[in-house]
Design a protein around this motif. Structure first.
Motif, mmCIF file in Angstrom:
data_model
loop_
_atom_site.group_PDB
_atom_site.id
_atom_site.type_symbol
_atom_site.label_atom_id
_atom_site.label_comp_id
_atom_site.label_asym_id
_atom_site.label_seq_id
_atom_site.Cartn_x
_atom_site.Cartn_y
_atom_site.Cartn_z
ATOM 1 N N ALA A 60 -30.845 -2.417 15.721
ATOM 2 C CA ALA A 60 -32.204 -2.071 15.316
ATOM 3 C C ALA A 60 -32.240 -0.980 14.260
ATOM 4 O O ALA A 60 -33.318 -0.687 13.724
ATOM 5 C CB ALA A 60 -33.009 -1.626 16.536
ATOM 6 N N SER A 61 -31.097 -0.388 13.957
ATOM 7 C CA SER A 61 -31.084 0.665 12.951
ATOM 8 C C SER A 61 -30.225 0.332 11.736
ATOM 9 O O SER A 61 -30.409 0.914 10.672
ATOM 10 C CB SER A 61 -30.591 1.991 13.560
ATOM 11 O OG SER A 61 -29.323 1.835 14.152
ATOM 12 N N ILE A 67 -30.720 -10.870 14.773
ATOM 13 C CA ILE A 67 -32.037 -11.242 15.280
ATOM 14 C C ILE A 67 -32.941 -10.039 15.507
ATOM 15 O O ILE A 67 -34.164 -10.139 15.409
ATOM 16 C CB ILE A 67 -31.899 -12.059 16.598
ATOM 17 C CG1 ILE A 67 -33.240 -12.658 17.025
ATOM 18 C CG2 ILE A 67 -31.296 -11.187 17.697
ATOM 19 C CD1 ILE A 67 -33.799 -13.660 16.064
ATOM 20 N N ILE A 68 -32.359 -8.879 15.834
ATOM 21 C CA ILE A 68 -33.184 -7.688 16.067
ATOM 22 C C ILE A 68 -33.511 -7.044 14.724
ATOM 23 O O ILE A 68 -32.610 -6.701 13.963
ATOM 24 C CB ILE A 68 -32.460 -6.684 16.984
ATOM 25 C CG1 ILE A 68 -32.242 -7.290 18.378
ATOM 26 C CG2 ILE A 68 -33.248 -5.392 17.094
ATOM 27 C CD1 ILE A 68 -31.534 -6.379 19.347
ATOM 28 N N PRO A 69 -34.788 -6.893 14.385
ATOM 29 C CA PRO A 69 -35.140 -6.286 13.093
ATOM 30 C C PRO A 69 -34.825 -4.795 13.073
ATOM 31 O O PRO A 69 -34.825 -4.153 14.131
ATOM 32 C CB PRO A 69 -36.654 -6.542 13.002
ATOM 33 C CG PRO A 69 -37.113 -6.709 14.419
ATOM 34 C CD PRO A 69 -35.951 -7.315 15.163
ATOM 35 N N LEU A 117 -41.686 -12.429 10.612
ATOM 36 C CA LEU A 117 -40.440 -12.749 11.316
ATOM 37 C C LEU A 117 -39.902 -11.529 12.058
ATOM 38 O O LEU A 117 -39.351 -11.663 13.156
ATOM 39 C CB LEU A 117 -39.394 -13.265 10.327
ATOM 40 C CG LEU A 117 -39.673 -14.624 9.674
ATOM 41 C CD1 LEU A 117 -38.475 -15.068 8.846
ATOM 42 C CD2 LEU A 117 -39.997 -15.678 10.712
ATOM 43 N N PHE A 118 -40.044 -10.347 11.463
ATOM 44 C CA PHE A 118 -39.601 -9.123 12.148
ATOM 45 C C PHE A 118 -40.319 -8.966 13.485
ATOM 46 O O PHE A 118 -39.693 -8.720 14.517
ATOM 47 C CB PHE A 118 -39.880 -7.900 11.265
ATOM 48 C CG PHE A 118 -38.796 -7.615 10.257
ATOM 49 C CD1 PHE A 118 -37.789 -8.528 10.015
ATOM 50 C CD2 PHE A 118 -38.779 -6.434 9.545
ATOM 51 C CE1 PHE A 118 -36.782 -8.275 9.092
ATOM 52 C CE2 PHE A 118 -37.785 -6.157 8.626
ATOM 53 C CZ PHE A 118 -36.799 -7.078 8.390
ATOM 54 N N VAL A 119 -41.648 -9.099 13.452
ATOM 55 C CA VAL A 119 -42.426 -8.938 14.677
ATOM 56 C C VAL A 119 -42.124 -10.075 15.657
ATOM 57 O O VAL A 119 -41.993 -9.861 16.866
ATOM 58 C CB VAL A 119 -43.933 -8.876 14.357
ATOM 59 C CG1 VAL A 119 -44.747 -8.753 15.632
ATOM 60 C CG2 VAL A 119 -44.229 -7.686 13.437
#
Length: 457
Positions: free
Chosen positions: A114-115, A157-159, A195-197
């Protein structure tokens, strides 16, 4: 002669298997088959006249500007030892429980995903830091390797995810094409922010299922992860040390994702903020100027590779369309029994199988532009389709023999780790990812509900 387009697709896959540079393989194959098609009288050279405008559009695409910024952010965080401090503190906190170190690896890997959003950096970092500790605690080599590889792919997959940025641009173009073919002239499109959300729900579910698998293995096969022998010489980290380790990545995650979720910034603007924030964190750890040359060069190298592949893929898609490939795919899907369900299932199966031999960038730029417009014209939700493809592409990093996460870990793993151990370890996690893919297919609201709430008028 539409089947000449399928022959071109098969030919480029064979060229890619030889290890030839992807961008040159795509553009060279396309130009070769355009010449063959012209000599056979089935290709109109006017299709290539659109190439300059395509390249100009790529270079001036504001969405794709997020790619170098997110890459720079991820490499800066990886080189500034943020991940090392985070893993050290959390692993010391949980390693005294059976399976606790594996749980710490999953938690830290999710936070790094996520970072940073870069699979290679996460796998290499976790492999160097956590694999020796897991082997020292007598974890099963296959379990340790599988956990690290699977956690590393969460960056897909994790924004903020580079894959979602690239996929968002492709899906947006495909959605516009499908709308125009149906005679619908609507300004609405699909953004990378959508797509992020949409990826938040499936990403959290994937992390939870990883944890469930570790807990189940600890209960079912305790010898695979022996309980850590407490040593009084290794005290637990203090609350202050743990907070210090958590503040840096959590604050960056909140700033980047929060600005997108609350509508304060576009993904490209958030990427700029994230890159600047990563520089601040690196400066606080006194790692900025010593690593700036490396991070700059690495970012330019990765970004150049991505954009060169994108230009090659644009040439390939133009020639493929000029040879009638798009019409052929559309007719094939329309004639399939079962309609849209069978067509979607076939596409997901093809992407999964291609993941054994091709990288996610190649699949995103070659396969998705061909099949996405056809599927979207059948009425599929573009956000759901994008997340489904992203989850499917995530498995390409784990599937032997060419899964990149396997190569990354093999490069940093000690000689005592055998390649079959890595292959064996990732199999349960591949099954988990396919399970999430099935869950998302049954309950599409898992990816579409949150974007509808965030972006509702």
């Amino acid at each position: 002669m539409e089947y000449l387009s399928l022959l071109m697709f098969v030919f480029v896959c064979c060229v890619l298997l030889t290890g030839y540079p992807v961008a040159l393989a795509l553009s060279g194959t396309a130009l070769l088959f355009s010449l063959i098609g012209y000599l056979l009288g089935v290709f109109e050279p006017a299709f290539l006249y659109a190439l300059p405008s395509r390249i100009f559009g790529i270079l001036h695409n504001q969405t794709l500007l997020a790619v170098p910024l997110f890459v720079f952010m991820g490499i800066t965080l990886e080189r500034s030892k943020v991940a090392e401090d985070l893993l050290t503190s959390i692993s010391q906190l949980f390693s005294r429980f059976r399976g606790g170190l594996a749980f710490a690896v999953i938690l830290v890997g999710a936070m790094l995903a996520a970072s940073t959003g870069i699979v290679g950096a996460t796998v290499v970092t976790m492999g160097l830091l956590s694999l020796p500790a897991m082997l020292k605690q007598k974890y099963s080599p296959s379990l340790a390797c599988g956990t690290i590889c699977a956690v590393g792919t969460l960056g897909q997959i994790i924004p903020p995810s580079i894959a979602l940025v690239l996929l968002g641009d492709v899906i947006s173009n495909a959605y516009q094409q499908s709308q125009l073919k149906q005679g619908i002239f609507s300004p609405e499109t699909v953004s990378v922010g959508d797509l992020f959300v949409g990826a938040i729900g499936p990403g959290i579910l994937l992390v939870l299922l990883y944890v469930v698998y570790i807990l189940f293995t600890a209960w079912r096969n305790p010898e695979a992860m022996p309980k850590f022998e407490i040593n009084d010489d290794q005290p637990k980290p203090t609350t202050v040390e743990l907070i210090k380790a958590l503040v840096a990545p959590l604050s960056l995650i909140f700033v980047v994702l929060g600005s997108i979720l609350f509508g304060f910034a576009t993904p490209t603007e958030a990427a700029g903020v994230g890159a600047f924030g990563a520089m601040i964190l690196a400066a606080m750890k006194k790692q900025l100027f010593s690593q700036l040359a490396y991070t700059g060069q690495s970012s330019v190298r990765v970004t150049s590779m991505v954009f060169l592949i994108l230009i090659g893929a644009s040439i390939f898609s133009l020639v493929f369309r000029g040879l009638g490939g798009e019409e052929l795919i559309h007719s094939l899907f329309d004639n399939l029994p079962g309609g849209v369900f069978t067509a979607c299932l076939l596409v997901m199966l093809i992407i999964f199988l291609l993941g054994f031999i091709l990288d996610f960038i190649e699949i995103t730029f070659v396969v998705v532009p061909i099949v996405a417009p056809v599927l979207l014209s059948m009425g599929l939700d573009p956000i759901w389709l994008g997340i489904m493809i992203a989850l499917n592409l995530q498995t390409s990093f784990l599937t032997p023999p060419f899964g990149f996460a396997l190569f990354y870990l093999r490069g940093v793993a000690p000689s005592t780790i055998k390649t079959p151990d890595i292959y064996k370890g990732v199999m349960p996690f591949i099954a988990i990812q396919l399970g999430v893919l099935i869950i998302l297919a049954i309950w599409p609201g898992l990816s579409t509900w949150l974007p509808a709430q965030v972006y509702q008028p």
